[in-house]
Design a protein around this motif. Sequence first.
Motif, PDB file in Angstrom:
ATOM      1  N   ASN A   1       2.820 -13.280  -1.093  1.00  0.00           N
ATOM      2  CA  ASN A   1       3.154 -13.209  -3.192  1.00  0.00           C
ATOM      3  C   ASN A   1       2.641 -11.812  -3.828  1.00  0.00           C
ATOM      4  N   LEU A   2       3.508 -10.664  -2.568  1.00  0.00           N
ATOM      5  CA  LEU A   2       3.420  -9.545  -3.358  1.00  0.00           C
ATOM      6  C   LEU A   2       3.765  -9.058  -4.160  1.00  0.00           C
ATOM      7  N   THR A   3       2.509  -8.561  -5.192  1.00  0.00           N
ATOM      8  CA  THR A   3       3.925  -7.755  -6.190  1.00  0.00           C
ATOM      9  C   THR A   3       3.772  -6.857  -7.083  1.00  0.00           C
ATOM     10  N   GLY A   4       3.829  -6.501  -7.970  1.00  0.00           N
ATOM     11  CA  GLY A   4       3.856  -5.213  -8.231  1.00  0.00           C
ATOM     12  C   GLY A   4       5.085  -3.954  -7.874  1.00  0.00           C
ATOM     13  N   GLY A   5       5.069  -3.058  -7.776  1.00  0.00           N
ATOM     14  CA  GLY A   5       6.978  -2.274  -7.045  1.00  0.00           C
ATOM     15  C   GLY A   5       6.695  -1.802  -6.425  1.00  0.00           C
ATOM     16  N   ILE A   6       7.863  -1.016  -5.541  1.00  0.00           N
ATOM     17  CA  ILE A   6       7.884  -0.706  -3.529  1.00  0.00           C
ATOM     18  C   ILE A   6       7.358   0.948  -4.509  1.00  0.00           C
ATOM     19  N   PRO A   7       6.537   1.048  -3.427  1.00  0.00           N
ATOM     20  CA  PRO A   7       6.451   2.725  -3.763  1.00  0.00           C
ATOM     21  C   PRO A   7       6.700   3.415  -3.090  1.00  0.00           C
ATOM     22  N   SER A   8       7.316   4.612  -4.369  1.00  0.00           N
ATOM     23  CA  SER A   8       8.013   5.486  -3.824  1.00  0.00           C
ATOM     24  C   SER A   8       7.760   6.553  -2.548  1.00  0.00           C
ATOM     25  N   GLU A   9       6.653   6.632  -1.667  1.00  0.00           N
ATOM     26  CA  GLU A   9       6.561   6.513  -0.948  1.00  0.00           C
ATOM     27  C   GLU A   9       6.658   6.361   0.464  1.00  0.00           C
ATOM     28  N   ILE A  10       7.733   4.883   0.427  1.00  0.00           N
ATOM     29  CA  ILE A  10       8.015   4.702   1.399  1.00  0.00           C
ATOM     30  C   ILE A  10       9.479   5.085   1.641  1.00  0.00           C
TER      31      ILE A  10
ATOM     32  N   SER B   1      12.019   7.562   7.291  1.00  0.00           N
ATOM     33  CA  SER B   1      13.102   8.197   7.615  1.00  0.00           C
ATOM     34  C   SER B   1      13.762   7.101   8.692  1.00  0.00           C
ATOM     35  N   ALA B   2      12.757   6.815   9.558  1.00  0.00           N
ATOM     36  CA  ALA B   2      13.596   6.453  10.776  1.00  0.00           C
ATOM     37  C   ALA B   2      13.182   4.610  10.906  1.00  0.00           C
ATOM     38  N   LEU B   3      12.631   4.482   9.414  1.00  0.00           N
ATOM     39  CA  LEU B   3      12.823   3.041   9.432  1.00  0.00           C
ATOM     40  C   LEU B   3      14.411   2.591   9.251  1.00  0.00           C
TER      41      LEU B   3
ATOM     42  N   TYR C   1       7.222 -11.612  -5.094  1.00  0.00           N
ATOM     43  CA  TYR C   1       6.767 -10.899  -6.714  1.00  0.00           C
ATOM     44  C   TYR C   1       6.817 -10.025  -7.932  1.00  0.00           C
ATOM     45  N   ILE C   2       7.638  -8.942  -6.447  1.00  0.00           N
ATOM     46  CA  ILE C   2       8.264  -7.375  -6.971  1.00  0.00           C
ATOM     47  C   ILE C   2       8.640  -7.617  -8.253  1.00  0.00           C
ATOM     48  N   SER C   3       8.359  -6.782  -9.619  1.00  0.00           N
ATOM     49  CA  SER C   3       9.129  -7.080 -10.494  1.00  0.00           C
ATOM     50  C   SER C   3       9.833  -5.993 -11.123  1.00  0.00           C
ATOM     51  N   GLU C   4       8.525  -4.459 -10.553  1.00  0.00           N
ATOM     52  CA  GLU C   4       8.920  -3.108 -11.165  1.00  0.00           C
ATOM     53  C   GLU C   4      10.781  -3.126 -10.712  1.00  0.00           C
ATOM     54  N   ARG C   5      11.463  -1.709 -11.451  1.00  0.00           N
ATOM     55  CA  ARG C   5      12.948  -1.358 -10.635  1.00  0.00           C
ATOM     56  C   ARG C   5      12.653  -0.883  -9.523  1.00  0.00           C
ATOM     57  N   ILE C   6      14.381  -0.971  -8.824  1.00  0.00           N
ATOM     58  CA  ILE C   6      13.511  -0.373  -7.205  1.00  0.00           C
ATOM     59  C   ILE C   6      14.714   0.913  -7.253  1.00  0.00           C
ATOM     60  N   LEU C   7      13.614   1.443  -6.519  1.00  0.00           N
ATOM     61  CA  LEU C   7      13.362   3.243  -6.983  1.00  0.00           C
ATOM     62  C   LEU C   7      14.876   3.592  -6.707  1.00  0.00           C
ATOM     63  N   GLU C   8      14.853   4.860  -7.306  1.00  0.00           N
ATOM     64  CA  GLU C   8      16.003   5.607  -7.471  1.00  0.00           C
ATOM     65  C   GLU C   8      16.395   6.015  -5.660  1.00  0.00           C
ATOM     66  N   ASN C   9      15.695   6.458  -5.481  1.00  0.00           N
ATOM     67  CA  ASN C   9      16.020   6.890  -4.271  1.00  0.00           C
ATOM     68  C   ASN C   9      15.872   6.518  -2.670  1.00  0.00           C
ATOM     69  N   ILE C  10      15.960   4.624  -3.188  1.00  0.00           N
ATOM     70  CA  ILE C  10      15.322   3.947  -2.212  1.00  0.00           C
ATOM     71  C   ILE C  10      16.940   4.159  -1.289  1.00  0.00           C
TER      72      ILE C  10
ATOM     73  N   PRO D   1       1.127  -1.215   0.059  1.00  0.00           N
ATOM     74  CA  PRO D   1       0.060  -0.114   0.295  1.00  0.00           C
ATOM     75  C   PRO D   1       0.744   1.120   0.067  1.00  0.00           C
ATOM     76  N   LYS D   2       0.448   2.202  -0.668  1.00  0.00           N
ATOM     77  CA  LYS D   2       1.187   3.800  -1.279  1.00  0.00           C
ATOM     78  C   LYS D   2       1.024   4.068   0.272  1.00  0.00           C
ATOM     79  N   CYS D   3      -0.184   4.180   1.694  1.00  0.00           N
ATOM     80  CA  CYS D   3       0.002   4.819   2.625  1.00  0.00           C
ATOM     81  C   CYS D   3       0.640   4.235   3.779  1.00  0.00           C
ATOM     82  N   THR D   4       1.584   2.715   3.052  1.00  0.00           N
ATOM     83  CA  THR D   4       2.979   2.709   3.671  1.00  0.00           C
ATOM     84  C   THR D   4       3.655   4.356   4.135  1.00  0.00           C
ATOM     85  N   GLY D   5       3.967   4.907   3.203  1.00  0.00           N
ATOM     86  CA  GLY D   5       4.804   6.088   3.745  1.00  0.00           C
ATOM     87  C   GLY D   5       4.127   6.908   4.519  1.00  0.00           C
ATOM     88  N   ASN D   6       2.872   5.962   5.414  1.00  0.00           N
ATOM     89  CA  ASN D   6       2.471   7.669   6.176  1.00  0.00           C
ATOM     90  C   ASN D   6       2.357   7.127   7.537  1.00  0.00           C
TER      91      ASN D   6
END
Length: 116
Positions: A80-89, A93-95, A104-113, A38-43
């Motif tokens: 069995n998670l799919t898609g990508g890592i949401p940029s919101e993650i 900053s405290a993670l 099964y994450i298949s999209e690119r690794i975020l440039e700002n990971i 979920p994108k809301c994970t960044g919150n």
Amino acid sequence: MLRLQSNLFSGPIPDELCNPPNLHIIDFSHNKLSGGIPKCTGNIRALVYGNNSETLLQGRIDEYSSIAENSNSIDLSGNNLTGGIPSEITSLSALRILNLSNNYISERILENIGDL
């Protein structure tokens, strides 16, 4: 701390997971969760602002003695998670620990990971 690893939970991760203000450890590893992260994970406030988890340990048994050093973590491995890592993650900053292995994450690794 919310540790629900090694069960038979299935379906998507609910958006309600993003609401608890003091959640420092999320472990849904080794289930059958599907869909995207979920994108809301960044919150998740405790992982954005980094509250002091030492206070969680006072009066607890020794079983929890290593929480402080391993706090602020998300473990979604072995699902069995799919898609990508949401940029919101990357706003978490405290993670300290993010484990998304064995999915099964298949999209690119975020440039700002590296902002984590």
